[in-house]
Design an enzyme around this catalytic site. Structure first.
Site, short mmCIF file in Angstrom:
data_model
loop_
_atom_site.label_atom_id
_atom_site.label_comp_id
_atom_site.label_asym_id
_atom_site.label_seq_id
_atom_site.Cartn_x
_atom_site.Cartn_y
_atom_site.Cartn_z
N CYS A 1 -2.20 -1.26 -5.56
CA CYS A 1 -1.21 -0.22 -5.85
C CYS A 1 -0.01 -0.27 -4.91
O CYS A 1 1.14 -0.28 -5.35
CB CYS A 1 -1.86 1.16 -5.83
SG CYS A 1 -2.49 1.71 -4.23
N HIS B 1 -3.56 6.40 -3.16
CA HIS B 1 -3.02 5.70 -4.32
C HIS B 1 -1.53 6.01 -4.45
O HIS B 1 -1.07 7.09 -4.06
CB HIS B 1 -3.74 6.12 -5.59
CG HIS B 1 -3.39 5.27 -6.79
ND1 HIS B 1 -3.77 3.94 -6.90
CD2 HIS B 1 -2.70 5.56 -7.93
CE1 HIS B 1 -3.32 3.45 -8.04
NE2 HIS B 1 -2.66 4.41 -8.69
N HIS C 1 1.83 1.64 -12.42
CA HIS C 1 0.99 1.46 -11.24
C HIS C 1 -0.06 0.38 -11.49
O HIS C 1 -0.30 -0.04 -12.62
CB HIS C 1 0.31 2.78 -10.85
CG HIS C 1 -0.76 3.25 -11.82
ND1 HIS C 1 -1.90 3.90 -11.40
CD2 HIS C 1 -0.85 3.17 -13.18
CE1 HIS C 1 -2.65 4.20 -12.45
NE2 HIS C 1 -2.03 3.78 -13.54
#
Length: 364
Positions: free
Chosen positions: A278, A326, A338
């Site tokens: 990520c 994240h 993402h």
């Protein structure tokens, strides 16, 4: 580490709804007949296994979410250790160069001191002071006095430079030793984080491997339904009614980079070009836009300027979960790009499909 004992370190988001309709069999009637004898069931006839109810699959989904979340936390720790190691290695290289340069300077100074000593030996071992005091020539006496003063000043300067160089070498050596210890500690932290990542991913993959194909399909629909529910709840708050920010020039470049990565697999610790995690995706997108940002989602949250959700614009980074484990890139219209987790690819999703911690702006 002593000087000279180590060399230089070479250093769409998609919504799927499925409804299954079960039709009950009709009832047949016949003329009265004698009560039939029940037909015995054939032994050994295979039966279709009853799939687990959705509530059981929901528990599986939550368990998987937890495992992959823990893996994401460990991945951030791994990436942080990796980033620190690169900086520490660069510092060790720089210190090693200073040590080499200092040793060379010290050698030159010692050679100068040796030349002075040899010169004194050639004059019979008498220091310049004694030599000019023994002169009967007044002019020579005065000239000698000036030379002595100059010599004394030069000698004092030489000795001071030798002392200063030796002190610098000791400091460089101490700094290098400390950096080596930090590098070793970072190596251990990185190895521990790697084990945690692999352990969590292995557990998740083992859990998924126990599911039948139809169960996996239903699980995927449960995941989509959960994401849709979260996104709908987020949108229902009216959060986007005031969001109309336009991307900056660099923000457009970052979004273009991220968009070009759609479909590439998630791999923990990866930052391209063929796979990403990520924060690897977001950091590389902003590097491509000419504005480097920290490597990890946690450092991106710590170091970049925070902006209100109502003020966010394409290119901003959306940080998720209370531990900032994240990160995704906002692309407008309530959507993000993402790299989700292992077994998934870079994709478009709803910005509210996960718990938002906040929004940061790299080019504030």
């Amino acid at each position: 580490m002593g000087p000279g004992k180590r060399g230089l370190l070479t250093a769409a988001l998609t919504v799927v709804c499925a409804v299954t309709v079960l039709a009950a069999p009709g009832t047949a009637f016949a003329a009265p007949t004698p009560t039939p004898v029940p037909t015995p069931k054939a032994s050994g006839t295979p039966t279709t296994p009853t799939p687990p109810p959705d509530k059981d699959l929901e528990r599986v989904r939550q368990k998987l979410d937890g495992l992959y979340h823990d893996a994401a936390v460990a991945t951030d720790a791994y990436n942080a250790a990796e980033e620190k190691a690169e900086k520490q290695s660069a510092e060790i290289v720089a210190l090693a160069k200073k040590i080499v340069e200092g040793q060379q300077r010290l050698k030159r100074l010692k050679n100068q001191a040796g030349a002075a000593a040899r010169s004194q030996y050639r004059t019979g071992g008498l220091p310049p002071t004694a030599q000019f005091l023994l002169s009967d020539d007044p002019g020579q006496f005065l000239d000698g006095a000036g030379l002595v003063l100059q010599g004394q000043s030069a000698t004092k300067k030489l000795l001071g430079e030798v002392t200063r160089t030796q002190k610098e070498l000791r400091e460089y050596a101490d700094d290098a030793s400390a950096q080596w210890k930090k590098l070793e500690a970072g190596r251990k932290a990185k190895a521990a984080a790697k084990k945690r990542i692999e352990r969590q991913i292995d557990a998740a993959e083992k859990l998924e491997s126990q599911l039948e194909k139809k169960e996996k399909e239903r699980l995927a629909k449960l995941e989509e339904a959960a994401a849709l529910k979260a996104q709908t709840a987020w949108l229902d708050t009216g959060v986007l009614k005031d969001v109309d920010g336009k991307a900056s020039a660099r923000g457009r470049k970052a979004v273009a980079f991220a968009t070009a990565q759609l479909g590439k697999p998630y791999v923990w610790g990866a930052e391209g070009p063929d796979s990403f995690d990520c924060s690897g995706l977001t950091s590389q997108a902003w590097a491509a836009a000419g504005h480097p940002v920290p490597r990890t989602s946690q450092e991106q949250w710590k170091q970049l300027r925070h902006v209100d959700v109502k003020d966010m614009r394409p290119g901003d980074l959306v940080i998720y979960f209370g531990d900032a484990s994240h990160v995704a890139m906002y692309i407008g219209d309530g959507a993000i790009i993402h790299a989700p987790r292992p077994g998934r690819s870079v994709t478009v999703a709803g910005a509210g499909s996960m718990p938002i911690l906040g929004v940061v702006r790299p080019d504030a």
